[in-house]
Design a protein around this motif. Structure first.
Motif, PDB file in Angstrom:
ATOM      1  N   ILE A  14       0.833  -1.203   0.000  1.00 31.21           N
ATOM      2  CA  ILE A  14       0.000   0.000   0.000  1.00 31.21           C
ATOM      3  C   ILE A  14       0.865   1.249   0.000  1.00 31.21           C
ATOM      4  N   ARG A  15       1.904   1.250   0.807  1.00 31.65           N
ATOM      5  CA  ARG A  15       2.773   2.434   0.873  1.00 31.65           C
ATOM      6  C   ARG A  15       3.609   2.570  -0.399  1.00 31.65           C
ATOM      7  N   ARG A  16       4.160   1.464  -0.884  1.00 34.57           N
ATOM      8  CA  ARG A  16       5.055   1.544  -2.041  1.00 34.57           C
ATOM      9  C   ARG A  16       4.323   1.971  -3.311  1.00 34.57           C
ATOM     10  N   PHE A  17       3.119   1.434  -3.527  1.00 45.98           N
ATOM     11  CA  PHE A  17       2.394   1.743  -4.756  1.00 45.98           C
ATOM     12  C   PHE A  17       1.481   2.963  -4.612  1.00 45.98           C
ATOM     13  N   GLY A  18       1.447   3.557  -3.434  1.00 42.80           N
ATOM     14  CA  GLY A  18       0.690   4.788  -3.241  1.00 42.80           C
ATOM     15  C   GLY A  18      -0.815   4.604  -3.313  1.00 42.80           C
ATOM     16  N   TRP A  19      -1.322   3.462  -2.857  1.00 41.33           N
ATOM     17  CA  TRP A  19      -2.761   3.210  -2.908  1.00 41.33           C
ATOM     18  C   TRP A  19      -3.525   4.047  -1.886  1.00 41.33           C
ATOM     19  N   MET A  20      -2.843   4.530  -0.870  1.00 45.19           N
ATOM     20  CA  MET A  20      -3.446   5.392   0.142  1.00 45.19           C
ATOM     21  C   MET A  20      -2.601   6.663   0.243  1.00 45.19           C
ATOM     22  N   PRO A  21      -3.219   7.788   0.613  1.00 50.21           N
ATOM     23  CA  PRO A  21      -2.411   9.016   0.770  1.00 50.21           C
ATOM     24  C   PRO A  21      -1.442   8.900   1.937  1.00 50.21           C
ATOM     25  N   ALA A  22      -0.412   9.704   1.920  1.00 50.23           N
ATOM     26  CA  ALA A  22       0.641   9.623   2.938  1.00 50.23           C
ATOM     27  C   ALA A  22       0.129   9.957   4.332  1.00 50.23           C
ATOM     28  N   ASP A  23      -0.881  10.822   4.438  1.00 46.61           N
ATOM     29  CA  ASP A  23      -1.396  11.179   5.760  1.00 46.61           C
ATOM     30  C   ASP A  23      -2.312  10.104   6.349  1.00 46.61           C
ATOM     31  N   PHE A  24      -2.552   9.038   5.622  1.00 46.45           N
ATOM     32  CA  PHE A  24      -3.363   7.920   6.113  1.00 46.45           C
ATOM     33  C   PHE A  24      -2.614   7.132   7.190  1.00 46.45           C
ATOM     34  N   PHE A  25      -1.318   6.964   7.033  1.00 46.14           N
ATOM     35  CA  PHE A  25      -0.555   6.070   7.899  1.00 46.14           C
ATOM     36  C   PHE A  25      -0.398   6.556   9.337  1.00 46.14           C
ATOM     37  N   PRO A  26      -0.146   7.832   9.592  1.00 46.33           N
ATOM     38  CA  PRO A  26      -0.060   8.255  11.000  1.00 46.33           C
ATOM     39  C   PRO A  26      -1.358   8.038  11.770  1.00 46.33           C
ATOM     40  N   SER A  27      -2.499   8.261  11.128  1.00 45.28           N
ATOM     41  CA  SER A  27      -3.768   8.052  11.833  1.00 45.28           C
ATOM     42  C   SER A  27      -4.011   6.574  12.102  1.00 45.28           C
ATOM     43  N   VAL A  28      -3.642   5.710  11.187  1.00 43.83           N
ATOM     44  CA  VAL A  28      -3.796   4.267  11.404  1.00 43.83           C
ATOM     45  C   VAL A  28      -2.851   3.791  12.501  1.00 43.83           C
ATOM     46  N   GLU A  29      -1.632   4.329  12.529  1.00 45.35           N
ATOM     47  CA  GLU A  29      -0.690   3.964  13.587  1.00 45.35           C
ATOM     48  C   GLU A  29      -1.211   4.382  14.959  1.00 45.35           C
ATOM     49  N   LYS A  30      -1.774   5.588  15.068  1.00 43.45           N
ATOM     50  CA  LYS A  30      -2.336   6.042  16.339  1.00 43.45           C
ATOM     51  C   LYS A  30      -3.506   5.158  16.764  1.00 43.45           C
ATOM     52  N   PHE A  31      -4.377   4.817  15.807  1.00 36.34           N
ATOM     53  CA  PHE A  31      -5.514   3.957  16.123  1.00 36.34           C
ATOM     54  C   PHE A  31      -5.051   2.589  16.605  1.00 36.34           C
ATOM     55  N   SER A  32      -4.121   1.998  15.887  1.00 35.69           N
ATOM     56  CA  SER A  32      -3.694   0.647  16.254  1.00 35.69           C
ATOM     57  C   SER A  32      -2.943   0.633  17.588  1.00 35.69           C
ATOM     58  N   TYR A  33      -2.147   1.668  17.864  1.00 37.62           N
ATOM     59  CA  TYR A  33      -1.368   1.704  19.103  1.00 37.62           C
ATOM     60  C   TYR A  33      -2.225   2.079  20.308  1.00 37.62           C
ATOM     61  N   ASN A  34      -3.126   3.040  20.148  1.00 40.25           N
ATOM     62  CA  ASN A  34      -3.893   3.554  21.280  1.00 40.25           C
ATOM     63  C   ASN A  34      -5.223   2.851  21.513  1.00 40.25           C
ATOM     64  N   ILE A  35      -5.793   2.223  20.494  1.00 39.68           N
ATOM     65  CA  ILE A  35      -7.117   1.616  20.648  1.00 39.68           C
ATOM     66  C   ILE A  35      -7.092   0.112  20.382  1.00 39.68           C
ATOM     67  N   ALA A  36      -6.626  -0.288  19.209  1.00 34.18           N
ATOM     68  CA  ALA A  36      -6.742  -1.696  18.814  1.00 34.18           C
ATOM     69  C   ALA A  36      -5.864  -2.621  19.659  1.00 34.18           C
ATOM     70  N   PHE A  37      -4.613  -2.254  19.888  1.00 34.87           N
ATOM     71  CA  PHE A  37      -3.719  -3.116  20.664  1.00 34.87           C
ATOM     72  C   PHE A  37      -4.153  -3.257  22.119  1.00 34.87           C
ATOM     73  N   PRO A  38      -4.506  -2.160  22.817  1.00 36.57           N
ATOM     74  CA  PRO A  38      -5.008  -2.337  24.184  1.00 36.57           C
ATOM     75  C   PRO A  38      -6.301  -3.152  24.244  1.00 36.57           C
TER      76      PRO A  38
END
Length: 92
Positions: A18-42
């Protein structure tokens, strides 16, 4: 064992693609990282601990109170709340 490892590697490869081929915008990844670290993992840790306690009580003929698992829940809550309260701002 492979049945539990292969999906993890497939998700990692999907993220790389997804990152290499640009299927999602670059600002998509920080929000997904915050969600996975702060909500999904706990939530996953809490659900796993609760499921372990439930399986213990359901499958043991004479279950004792699983004090170790119950003691983990308040500690887990303190870690999540404390981590949210004492975050440092890394943006300068």
């Amino acid at each position: 064992m492979l049945a539990s490892i292969i999906p993890v590697f497939l998700i990692i490869l999907l993220g790389v693609a997804i990152r290499r081929f640009g299927w999602m915008p670059a600002d998509f990844f920080p929000s997904v990282e915050k969600f996975s670290y702060n909500i999904a993992f706990p939530a996953m840790l809490f659900a796993g601990t609760a499921l372990a306690a439930l399986l213990y009580v359901a499958t043991t003929p004479d279950p004792k109170l699983p004090v170790d698992l119950i003691a983990q829940l308040p500690a887990f809550a303190l870690i999540v709340i404390g981590g949210s309260l004492f975050k440092s701002n890394t943006v300068q």
